[in-house]
Design a protein around this motif. Sequence first.
Motif, short mmCIF file in Angstrom:
data_model
loop_
_atom_site.label_atom_id
_atom_site.label_comp_id
_atom_site.label_asym_id
_atom_site.label_seq_id
_atom_site.Cartn_x
_atom_site.Cartn_y
_atom_site.Cartn_z
N ALA A 1 -3.33 11.03 -13.04
CA ALA A 1 -1.88 10.92 -13.25
C ALA A 1 -1.29 9.81 -12.38
CB ALA A 1 -1.21 12.25 -12.95
N ARG A 2 -1.73 9.73 -11.11
CA ARG A 2 -1.18 8.69 -10.22
C ARG A 2 -1.61 7.31 -10.68
NH1 ARG A 2 2.41 6.54 -8.80
NH2 ARG A 2 2.60 5.49 -6.83
N LEU A 3 -2.84 7.16 -11.11
CA LEU A 3 -3.31 5.86 -11.61
C LEU A 3 -2.55 5.47 -12.88
CD1 LEU A 3 -7.15 6.21 -11.02
CD2 LEU A 3 -5.55 4.74 -9.76
N THR A 4 -2.26 6.44 -13.73
CA THR A 4 -1.49 6.19 -14.93
C THR A 4 -0.09 5.71 -14.56
OG1 THR A 4 -2.75 7.81 -16.18
CG2 THR A 4 -0.58 7.20 -17.07
N LEU B 1 0.74 4.12 -11.98
CA LEU B 1 0.62 2.77 -11.44
C LEU B 1 0.19 1.75 -12.49
CD1 LEU B 1 -1.12 3.74 -8.09
CD2 LEU B 1 1.23 2.90 -8.36
N GLY B 2 -0.08 2.21 -13.71
CA GLY B 2 -0.47 1.31 -14.79
C GLY B 2 -1.91 0.86 -14.73
N ALA B 3 -2.76 1.66 -14.06
CA ALA B 3 -4.15 1.27 -13.89
C ALA B 3 -5.08 1.91 -14.91
CB ALA B 3 -4.61 1.63 -12.48
N THR B 4 -4.55 2.69 -15.84
CA THR B 4 -5.43 3.32 -16.82
C THR B 4 -5.13 2.82 -18.20
OG1 THR B 4 -3.95 5.21 -17.11
CG2 THR B 4 -5.70 5.43 -15.47
N ALA C 1 0.82 -1.20 0.00
CA ALA C 1 0.00 0.00 0.00
C ALA C 1 0.86 1.25 0.00
CB ALA C 1 -0.92 0.01 1.21
N GLU C 2 0.34 2.28 -0.66
CA GLU C 2 0.96 3.61 -0.69
C GLU C 2 -0.09 4.59 -0.19
OE1 GLU C 2 1.79 6.82 -4.12
OE2 GLU C 2 2.55 4.81 -4.52
N VAL C 3 0.25 5.37 0.82
CA VAL C 3 -0.69 6.30 1.43
C VAL C 3 -0.37 7.73 0.99
CG1 VAL C 3 -1.57 7.21 3.62
CG2 VAL C 3 -0.93 4.79 3.44
N HIS C 4 -1.41 8.44 0.52
CA HIS C 4 -1.28 9.85 0.15
C HIS C 4 -2.24 10.64 1.02
CE1 HIS C 4 -0.85 13.47 -2.31
NE2 HIS C 4 -2.14 13.61 -2.09
N THR C 5 -1.70 11.48 1.91
CA THR C 5 -2.54 12.32 2.76
C THR C 5 -2.71 13.67 2.08
OG1 THR C 5 -1.72 11.21 4.74
CG2 THR C 5 -2.80 13.32 5.06
N GLY C 6 -3.95 14.11 1.99
CA GLY C 6 -4.28 15.36 1.32
C GLY C 6 -5.16 15.09 0.12
N GLY C 7 -5.69 16.12 -0.43
CA GLY C 7 -6.61 15.99 -1.55
C GLY C 7 -5.91 15.58 -2.84
N LEU C 8 -6.64 14.88 -3.66
CA LEU C 8 -6.22 14.53 -5.01
C LEU C 8 -7.36 14.88 -5.94
CD1 LEU C 8 -4.57 10.97 -4.76
CD2 LEU C 8 -3.47 13.06 -5.51
N GLY C 9 -7.19 15.92 -6.72
CA GLY C 9 -8.21 16.27 -7.71
C GLY C 9 -8.17 15.29 -8.86
N PRO C 10 -9.16 15.33 -9.73
CA PRO C 10 -9.21 14.40 -10.85
C PRO C 10 -7.92 14.32 -11.67
CG PRO C 10 -11.31 15.51 -10.67
CD PRO C 10 -10.37 16.17 -9.68
N PRO C 11 -7.29 15.45 -12.03
CA PRO C 11 -6.06 15.33 -12.83
C PRO C 11 -4.93 14.61 -12.08
CG PRO C 11 -6.89 17.58 -12.93
CD PRO C 11 -7.68 16.86 -11.88
N ASP C 12 -4.80 14.92 -10.78
CA ASP C 12 -3.74 14.28 -9.98
C ASP C 12 -4.03 12.79 -9.78
OD1 ASP C 12 -2.34 16.69 -9.64
OD2 ASP C 12 -3.55 17.21 -7.88
N LEU C 13 -5.29 12.47 -9.53
CA LEU C 13 -5.65 11.06 -9.35
C LEU C 13 -5.41 10.29 -10.65
CD1 LEU C 13 -6.80 8.77 -7.67
CD2 LEU C 13 -9.09 9.56 -8.30
#
Length: 88
Positions: free
Chosen positions: A80-83, A85-88, A66-78
């Motif tokens: 980008a992070r999923l990309t 991680l290879g999830a998109t 698991a990787e924990v990110h504290t704080g908000g993630l707006g749609p573009p940031d989310l």
Amino acid sequence: MTRQSTGVDIIGVPNPRDGSDADREAFIAQMSTQISHVLDDPGELWAEHGVVAQPTTIFVAADGSAEVHTGGLGPPDLLARLTELGAT
């Protein structure tokens, strides 16, 4: 973005110290999101991942890491992070 297209499940977990189960269920209903939610009472999920505040996003891999990110993630940031991680 759907589970079928990304292989990702998104699950909300409201603060276990924020009122009763009924209060948290009312909060979930008020949010009217399309994601699933679970009640984490007495807070085992939060404790396991060291969550101390909302918003927090936890990315859990198929191997259980698991990787924990504290704080908000707006749609573009989310996205980008999923990309990353290879999830998109």
